[in-house]
Design a protein around this motif. Structure first.
Motif, PDB file in Angstrom:
ATOM      1  N   VAL A  98      26.133  40.685 -43.782  1.00 33.92           N
ATOM      2  CA  VAL A  98      26.841  40.819 -42.502  1.00 33.92           C
ATOM      3  C   VAL A  98      26.159  39.983 -41.432  1.00 33.92           C
ATOM      4  CG1 VAL A  98      27.425  42.447 -40.667  1.00 33.92           C
ATOM      5  CG2 VAL A  98      27.796  43.077 -43.060  1.00 33.92           C
ATOM      6  N   TRP A  99      24.822  40.012 -41.418  1.00 34.40           N
ATOM      7  CA  TRP A  99      24.068  39.229 -40.430  1.00 34.40           C
ATOM      8  C   TRP A  99      24.382  37.740 -40.577  1.00 34.40           C
ATOM      9  CZ3 TRP A  99      20.016  40.968 -37.021  1.00 34.40           C
ATOM     10  CH2 TRP A  99      19.310  39.943 -36.381  1.00 34.40           C
ATOM     11  N   ASN A 115      26.801  35.521 -37.921  1.00 31.55           N
ATOM     12  CA  ASN A 115      26.255  34.353 -37.222  1.00 31.55           C
ATOM     13  C   ASN A 115      26.980  33.072 -37.620  1.00 31.55           C
ATOM     14  OD1 ASN A 115      23.602  34.849 -35.521  1.00 31.55           O
ATOM     15  ND2 ASN A 115      23.562  36.299 -37.238  1.00 31.55           N
ATOM     16  N   ALA A 116      27.446  33.003 -38.867  1.00 32.54           N
ATOM     17  CA  ALA A 116      28.205  31.824 -39.288  1.00 32.54           C
ATOM     18  C   ALA A 116      29.538  31.747 -38.555  1.00 32.54           C
ATOM     19  CB  ALA A 116      28.424  31.860 -40.797  1.00 32.54           C
ATOM     20  N   VAL A 117      30.177  32.896 -38.342  1.00 32.41           N
ATOM     21  CA  VAL A 117      31.453  32.916 -37.619  1.00 32.41           C
ATOM     22  C   VAL A 117      31.243  32.609 -36.143  1.00 32.41           C
ATOM     23  CG1 VAL A 117      33.370  34.386 -36.899  1.00 32.41           C
ATOM     24  CG2 VAL A 117      32.542  34.478 -39.267  1.00 32.41           C
ATOM     25  N   LEU A 118      30.237  33.243 -35.545  1.00 27.15           N
ATOM     26  CA  LEU A 118      29.983  33.034 -34.116  1.00 27.15           C
ATOM     27  C   LEU A 118      29.480  31.634 -33.811  1.00 27.15           C
ATOM     28  CD1 LEU A 118      28.312  36.450 -33.164  1.00 27.15           C
ATOM     29  CD2 LEU A 118      30.669  35.706 -32.742  1.00 27.15           C
ATOM     30  N   LEU A 119      29.000  30.950 -34.841  1.00 23.82           N
ATOM     31  CA  LEU A 119      28.482  29.603 -34.618  1.00 23.82           C
ATOM     32  C   LEU A 119      29.588  28.650 -34.166  1.00 23.82           C
ATOM     33  CD1 LEU A 119      25.950  27.818 -34.802  1.00 23.82           C
ATOM     34  CD2 LEU A 119      26.555  27.339 -37.188  1.00 23.82           C
ATOM     35  N   ALA A 143      28.164  31.003 -30.114  1.00 23.64           N
ATOM     36  CA  ALA A 143      27.715  32.312 -29.640  1.00 23.64           C
ATOM     37  C   ALA A 143      26.825  33.012 -30.658  1.00 23.64           C
ATOM     38  CB  ALA A 143      28.925  33.193 -29.325  1.00 23.64           C
ATOM     39  N   ALA A 144      26.348  32.268 -31.642  1.00 27.14           N
ATOM     40  CA  ALA A 144      25.495  32.881 -32.670  1.00 27.14           C
ATOM     41  C   ALA A 144      24.156  33.288 -32.066  1.00 27.14           C
ATOM     42  CB  ALA A 144      25.287  31.904 -33.818  1.00 27.14           C
ATOM     43  N   PHE A 145      23.755  34.531 -32.296  1.00 26.87           N
ATOM     44  CA  PHE A 145      22.470  35.008 -31.765  1.00 26.87           C
ATOM     45  C   PHE A 145      21.308  34.671 -32.691  1.00 26.87           C
ATOM     46  CE2 PHE A 145      24.690  38.392 -34.000  1.00 26.87           C
ATOM     47  CZ  PHE A 145      23.761  38.827 -34.926  1.00 26.87           C
ATOM     48  N   ASP A 146      21.608  34.280 -33.959  1.00 25.55           N
ATOM     49  CA  ASP A 146      20.555  33.850 -34.890  1.00 25.55           C
ATOM     50  C   ASP A 146      21.160  32.826 -35.844  1.00 25.55           C
ATOM     51  OD1 ASP A 146      18.141  33.643 -36.214  1.00 25.55           O
ATOM     52  OD2 ASP A 146      18.531  35.355 -37.530  1.00 25.55           O
ATOM     53  N   PRO A 147      21.370  31.596 -35.370  1.00 26.47           N
ATOM     54  CA  PRO A 147      22.023  30.588 -36.217  1.00 26.47           C
ATOM     55  C   PRO A 147      21.152  30.199 -37.405  1.00 26.47           C
ATOM     56  CG  PRO A 147      21.151  29.586 -34.228  1.00 26.47           C
ATOM     57  CD  PRO A 147      20.964  31.060 -34.064  1.00 26.47           C
ATOM     58  N   PHE A 200      18.438  31.212 -39.691  1.00 29.40           N
ATOM     59  CA  PHE A 200      18.214  32.641 -39.467  1.00 29.40           C
ATOM     60  C   PHE A 200      16.726  32.965 -39.280  1.00 29.40           C
ATOM     61  CE2 PHE A 200      21.757  32.246 -42.627  1.00 29.40           C
ATOM     62  CZ  PHE A 200      22.797  32.366 -41.715  1.00 29.40           C
ATOM     63  N   ILE A 201      16.144  32.345 -38.298  1.00 31.64           N
ATOM     64  CA  ILE A 201      14.706  32.527 -38.047  1.00 31.64           C
ATOM     65  C   ILE A 201      14.398  33.966 -37.638  1.00 31.64           C
ATOM     66  CG2 ILE A 201      12.781  31.800 -36.593  1.00 31.64           C
ATOM     67  CD1 ILE A 201      14.070  29.059 -36.418  1.00 31.64           C
ATOM     68  N   PHE A 202      15.245  34.537 -36.797  1.00 23.44           N
ATOM     69  CA  PHE A 202      14.997  35.911 -36.354  1.00 23.44           C
ATOM     70  C   PHE A 202      15.126  36.896 -37.519  1.00 23.44           C
ATOM     71  CE2 PHE A 202      16.435  39.844 -34.072  1.00 23.44           C
ATOM     72  CZ  PHE A 202      15.208  40.124 -33.493  1.00 23.44           C
TER      73      PHE A 202
END
Length: 205
Positions: free
Chosen positions: A95-96, A100-104, A108-112, A115-117
């Motif tokens: 899901v994470w 992030n792939a969709v929000l990219l 608006a991805a919070f961890d593109p 996925f460093i975070f």
């Protein structure tokens, strides 16, 4: 010392050699007392002498000494070693990454990607989970040692009780045999007396 004592107590071979070993062990106990024995064996001998029960509920005794941190460690290890945790964690990562792939696309991805975070969270989880699981494993090892020591004490007490029971049965059998021999001797004497009297009557006739 404990291994030697156990071997001598459980020697199954009868005969002069076994009797000699038992006499030597008894003489050593009389001369030196039980102070030279391990604590577990001293406790067993004391309970045998006082007719106290040795078996007890280990889980209750072990849980009484459990702290809040120990219970947390057990719970974390229980959850972390279950399929529920594995499946939930895989779903969380999927899901994470998918979110992030969709929000990219809308920036608006919070961890593109990459996925460093998320990697930071996984590293933090592994760093915290590993020592907690080791704590739970250490507690399980302590529980296993306590169980093994308790089983040894119970087995030793049972062996001593069985040996005492065998001694009582041997003594009872010896007394019964002695009584039977005495009856046979009296019967033989009576028979000899009657035969002598019968011979005397025949000789008189």
């Amino acid at each position: 010392m404990a291994g030697t004592t156990t071997t001598r107590l459980s020697d199954p071979e009868p005969g002069a050699a076994s009797d000699r070993i038992v006499r030597e062990f008894a003489q050593r106990l009389v001369e030196n007392g039980i102070s030279g024995l391990p604590a577990g064996e001293r406790r067993v001998i004391a309970r045998v002498a006082k007719r106290y029960a040795l078996a007890r509920e280990l889980d209750i005794a072990f849980e009484e000494s459990t702290t809040f941190g120990d219970r947390v460690a057990d719970r974390v290890a229980e959850i972390g070693g279950s399929w529920t945790f594995i499946i939930s964690f895989v779903v969380f990562i999927a899901v994470w990454a998918g979110l992030n792939a969709v929000l990219l696309h809308w920036s608006a991805a919070f961890d593109p990607y990459p996925f460093i975070f998320l990697n930071l969270l996984l590293s933090l989880l592994a760093a915290l989970q590993a020592p907690v699981i080791m704590m739970a494993q250490n507690r399980q090892a302590d529980r296993d040692r306590l169980t093994a020591a308790h089983d040894y004490e119970v087995d030793l007490k049972a062996e001593l009780e069985i040996m005492a029971l065998h001694d009582k049965l041997d003594d009872l059998r010896s007394r019964e045999i002695a009584a039977l021999i005495e009856k046979l001797e009296r019967l033989a004497e009576k028979t000899e007396t009657e035969l002598a009297a019968l011979k005397s009557e025949r000789a008189a006739k």
